[in-house]
Design an enzyme around this catalytic site. Structure first.
Site, PDB file in Angstrom:
ATOM      1  N   ASN A 133       0.860  -1.195   0.000  1.00  0.00           N
ATOM      2  CA  ASN A 133       0.000   0.000   0.000  1.00  0.00           C
ATOM      3  C   ASN A 133       0.887   1.233   0.000  1.00  0.00           C
ATOM      4  O   ASN A 133       2.114   1.130  -0.006  1.00  0.00           O
ATOM      5  CB  ASN A 133      -0.959  -0.030   1.197  1.00  0.00           C
ATOM      6  CG  ASN A 133      -0.216  -0.056   2.510  1.00  0.00           C
ATOM      7  OD1 ASN A 133       0.476   0.895   2.843  1.00  0.00           O
ATOM      8  ND2 ASN A 133      -0.333  -1.155   3.242  1.00  0.00           N
ATOM      9  N   PHE A 176      -4.542   3.490  14.807  1.00  0.00           N
ATOM     10  CA  PHE A 176      -4.986   4.487  13.837  1.00  0.00           C
ATOM     11  C   PHE A 176      -6.183   3.882  13.103  1.00  0.00           C
ATOM     12  O   PHE A 176      -6.326   2.659  13.062  1.00  0.00           O
ATOM     13  CB  PHE A 176      -3.878   4.788  12.819  1.00  0.00           C
ATOM     14  CG  PHE A 176      -2.948   5.898  13.240  1.00  0.00           C
ATOM     15  CD1 PHE A 176      -1.983   5.685  14.205  1.00  0.00           C
ATOM     16  CD2 PHE A 176      -3.055   7.158  12.668  1.00  0.00           C
ATOM     17  CE1 PHE A 176      -1.128   6.702  14.605  1.00  0.00           C
ATOM     18  CE2 PHE A 176      -2.215   8.188  13.051  1.00  0.00           C
ATOM     19  CZ  PHE A 176      -1.238   7.970  14.014  1.00  0.00           C
ATOM     20  N   LYS A 180     -14.106   0.648  15.171  1.00  0.00           N
ATOM     21  CA  LYS A 180     -12.818  -0.057  15.139  1.00  0.00           C
ATOM     22  C   LYS A 180     -12.208  -0.109  16.535  1.00  0.00           C
ATOM     23  O   LYS A 180     -11.625  -1.103  16.937  1.00  0.00           O
ATOM     24  CB  LYS A 180     -11.871   0.690  14.202  1.00  0.00           C
ATOM     25  CG  LYS A 180     -11.284  -0.182  13.118  1.00  0.00           C
ATOM     26  CD  LYS A 180     -10.541   0.630  12.072  1.00  0.00           C
ATOM     27  CE  LYS A 180     -10.863   0.087  10.684  1.00  0.00           C
ATOM     28  NZ  LYS A 180     -10.265   0.848   9.619  1.00  0.00           N
ATOM     29  N   LYS A 213     -11.348  -3.648  18.140  1.00  0.00           N
ATOM     30  CA  LYS A 213      -9.944  -4.065  18.329  1.00  0.00           C
ATOM     31  C   LYS A 213      -9.502  -3.968  19.789  1.00  0.00           C
ATOM     32  O   LYS A 213      -8.442  -4.449  20.148  1.00  0.00           O
ATOM     33  CB  LYS A 213      -9.030  -3.230  17.430  1.00  0.00           C
ATOM     34  CG  LYS A 213      -9.389  -3.365  15.943  1.00  0.00           C
ATOM     35  CD  LYS A 213      -8.234  -3.085  15.039  1.00  0.00           C
ATOM     36  CE  LYS A 213      -8.642  -3.203  13.583  1.00  0.00           C
ATOM     37  NZ  LYS A 213      -7.512  -3.479  12.702  1.00  0.00           N
TER      38      LYS A 213
HETATM   39  O1  PMT Z   1       2.824   6.157   6.533  1.00  0.00           O
HETATM   40  P1  PMT Z   1       2.267   7.497   6.108  1.00  0.00           P
HETATM   41  O2  PMT Z   1       2.424   7.742   4.626  1.00  0.00           O
HETATM   42  O3  PMT Z   1       2.825   8.620   6.924  1.00  0.00           O
HETATM   43  O4  PMT Z   1       0.700   7.494   6.340  1.00  0.00           O
HETATM   44  C1  PMT Z   1       0.201   7.407   7.630  1.00  0.00           C
HETATM   45  C2  PMT Z   1      -0.995   6.427   7.723  1.00  0.00           C
HETATM   46  C3  PMT Z   1      -2.134   6.954   6.875  1.00  0.00           C
HETATM   47  C4  PMT Z   1      -0.575   5.042   7.226  1.00  0.00           C
HETATM   48  C5  PMT Z   1      -1.374   6.350   9.237  1.00  0.00           C
HETATM   49  O5  PMT Z   1      -1.742   7.631   9.693  1.00  0.00           O
HETATM   50  C6  PMT Z   1      -2.513   5.396   9.461  1.00  0.00           C
HETATM   51  O6  PMT Z   1      -3.690   5.691   9.322  1.00  0.00           O
HETATM   52  N1  PMT Z   1      -2.162   4.128   9.810  1.00  0.00           N
HETATM   53  C7  PMT Z   1      -3.106   3.010   9.927  1.00  0.00           C
HETATM   54  C8  PMT Z   1      -3.399   2.475   8.552  1.00  0.00           C
HETATM   55  C9  PMT Z   1      -4.370   1.311   8.588  1.00  0.00           C
HETATM   56  O7  PMT Z   1      -3.998   0.226   8.203  1.00  0.00           O
HETATM   57  O8  PMT Z   1      -5.522   1.594   9.124  1.00  0.00           O
HETATM   58  P2  PMT Z   1      -6.754   0.509   9.320  1.00  0.00           P
HETATM   59  O9  PMT Z   1      -7.931   1.341   9.617  1.00  0.00           O
HETATM   60  O10 PMT Z   1      -6.783  -0.424   8.202  1.00  0.00           O
HETATM   61  O11 PMT Z   1      -6.303  -0.298  10.597  1.00  0.00           O
HETATM   62  C10 PMT Z   1      -6.711   0.066  11.913  1.00  0.00           C
HETATM   63  C11 PMT Z   1      -5.606  -0.194  12.897  1.00  0.00           C
HETATM   64  O12 PMT Z   1      -5.328  -1.596  12.970  1.00  0.00           O
HETATM   65  C12 PMT Z   1      -4.285   0.472  12.603  1.00  0.00           C
HETATM   66  O13 PMT Z   1      -3.739   0.893  13.819  1.00  0.00           O
HETATM   67  C13 PMT Z   1      -3.444  -0.636  12.001  1.00  0.00           C
HETATM   68  O14 PMT Z   1      -2.051  -0.453  12.274  1.00  0.00           O
HETATM   69  C14 PMT Z   1      -3.979  -1.833  12.746  1.00  0.00           C
HETATM   70  N2  PMT Z   1      -3.883  -3.112  11.988  1.00  0.00           N
HETATM   71  C15 PMT Z   1      -4.589  -3.298  10.847  1.00  0.00           C
HETATM   72  C16 PMT Z   1      -4.550  -4.533  10.228  1.00  0.00           C
HETATM   73  C17 PMT Z   1      -3.754  -5.556  10.793  1.00  0.00           C
HETATM   74  N3  PMT Z   1      -3.681  -6.748  10.211  1.00  0.00           N
HETATM   75  N4  PMT Z   1      -3.059  -5.326  11.921  1.00  0.00           N
HETATM   76  C18 PMT Z   1      -3.118  -4.131  12.523  1.00  0.00           C
HETATM   77  O15 PMT Z   1      -2.469  -3.925  13.557  1.00  0.00           O
END
Ligand code: PMT
Length: 401
Positions: free
Chosen positions: A209, A324, A338, A342
């Site tokens: 991504n 995040f 979320k 989580k």
């Molecule tokens: O890296 P940059 O270019 O600076 O951009 C920053 C960002 C947009 C990546 C960052 O600010 C951000 O939003 N990170 C989380 C991205 C994400 O995967 O979001 P999500 O809504 O899909 O996941 C929710 C949370 O679960 C996140 O904390 C993620 O780290 C976590 N996750 C998701 C899937 C997984 N299999 N394991 C996880 O821990």
């Protein structure tokens, strides 16, 4: 000890100025970056060239140099520093500091700062004991200026008594002690994830991504600057390693989870990585070939959820788990869902719709969702988001003492 610390070293006039050269080395050995301002008096004892060679940076000498002002305004000089250090601090510069005079670059930077200031006085014993100097010292102490030395001993002027500048090593020790005492997260452990993951399809292809790692890396740097022992588990990114963090590089979600579990226990975990939700069920061991019979179908399997796993860790759950939420619609509403799904304490919702530039860009707009409600932060740089979050973490962990 001083990794990531930025010191603005102001060298004022006095025979002890020659010791500032050794001090630059001592500070840099400990990991600090040192930028020097040399007063006109200081330049009578050491040259800009020697300070520049030792600090490996430009030396600033003149308030009214148009080039310097264009490249680095005098206010920016102090803004970019974690500590202003005046070595040697002559009776003259201490008097100017006490009275708020700003008639050269050094005194202007000292007046324009809201950062901590440390001084290493050096002067003749009679100047030191003079009532005027003592009154200035009292004023500066009352304002919170930190002092190192002077010591008592033989002086260059042939007299004996207090007024001799502290030795460079002792000044460097005082700087280290200052940062240790003022590091609010000293003794705490932080775990941060950052960047994308790469999920292999075959030996040459992968699912990824657009995460750059800017946000996660900035958070790790901000926590390390506050004294936390910080482990940064990062997927593939081009970001430089932040100073003073324990860096662990991984590729896939499963590797990221294993590295995070190994890094526990931690007081706080911040999951900023954009972890791939799925991977292909069976990674091909050889490069997949075009068969001529059509496109391949990739069967997908769900990846482990690192944030949910850390939040549910039975004995090793960090006291504060922060995730995040990257959303393109109903940003806050989905983030709230979320957070409860989580099991984390806080979730930082950010809009990643096309045009927002959140993935890969330099700025971010955050909505902090916690049990206490929602806080809308204005748009700011990812570095400022990291600073603000680190301050909030510091308050929260402090409150839990
Ligand atoms: O890296 P940059 O270019 O600076 O951009 C920053 C960002 C947009 C990546 C960052 O600010 C951000 O939003 N990170 C989380 C991205 C994400 O995967 O979001 P999500 O809504 O899909 O996941 C929710 C949370 O679960 C996140 O904390 C993620 O780290 C976590 N996750 C998701 C899937 C997984 N299999 N394991 C996880 O821990």
């Amino acid at each position: 000890m001083l990794h990531g610390k930025r010191i603005l070293l102001i060298v004022s006039g006095g025979i002890a100025a020659y010791k500032s050269l050794e001090l630059v080395r001592r500070l840099r050995e400990r990991g600090a970056s040192v930028r020097c301002v040399l007063t006109r008096g200081g330049a009578q004892f050491v040259t800009p060239l020697s300070l520049s060679a030792l600090s490996e940076d430009k030396v600033y000498t003149d308030l009214f140099s148009l080039t310097d002002e264009a490249e680095m305004g005098h206010i920016q000089l102090s803004r970019d520093a974690d500590l202003l250090l005046v070595v040697p601090a002559s009776a003259d510069i201490l008097a100017k500091m006490a009275h708020g005079q700003a008639d050269d670059l050094a005194t202007t930077a000292l007046l324009a700062t809201d950062k901590d200031v440390m001084v290493a006085p050096a002067m003749n014993v009679r100047m030191w004991t003079h009532a005027a100097t003592q009154a200035n010292l009292a004023t500066l102490r009352e304002r919170g200026v930190h002092f190192v030395g002077p010591t008592e001993g033989d002086m260059a002027c042939g007299e004996f008594g207090p007024g001799r500048m502290a030795e460079p090593n002792d000044i460097a020790d005082a700087v280290s002690d200052f940062f240790e005492d003022s590091a609010p997260l000293s003794g705490r452990r932080a775990l941060v994830t950052s960047g994308p993951t790469h999920e292999a399809i075959d030996p040459v292809r992968y699912i990824a991504n657009r995460s750059s790692g800017k946000q996660g890396h900035a958070i790790a740097a901000a926590l390390a600057r506050r004294g936390a022992h910080t482990t940064l588990v990062a997927g593939p990114t081009n970001q430089p390693d932040p100073a003073g963090v324990n860096m662990i590089r991984v590729e896939s979600a499963r590797e990221m989870l294993a590295a995070c579990e190994k890094a526990l226990p931690a007081d706080v975990a911040v999951c900023a990585a954009a972890v791939a939700d799925w991977r292909v069920t069976t990674e091909a061991t050889e490069k997949m070939k075009k068969s001529g019979t059509g496109v391949p179908t990739l069967e997908m399997t769900e990846n482990p959820d690192i944030l949910a796993t850390l939040s549910a860790a039975a004995n090793t759950r960090p006291a504060l788990v922060i995730g995040f939420a990257a959303e393109t619609e109903n940003v806050v509403e989905y983030a709230q869902a979320k957070r409860s799904k989580k099991g984390c304490d806080w979730i930082l919702a950010n809009d990643v719709s096309p045009g927002t530039d959140t993935f890969g860009g330099t700025d971010n707009t955050i909505h902090l969702v916690s049990a206490d409600g929602i806080e809308d932060w204005p748009r700011m740089s990812k570095t400022d988001v990291a600073e603000r979050l680190a301050d909030r973490i510091t308050e929260q962990l402090g409150a839990g003492e």
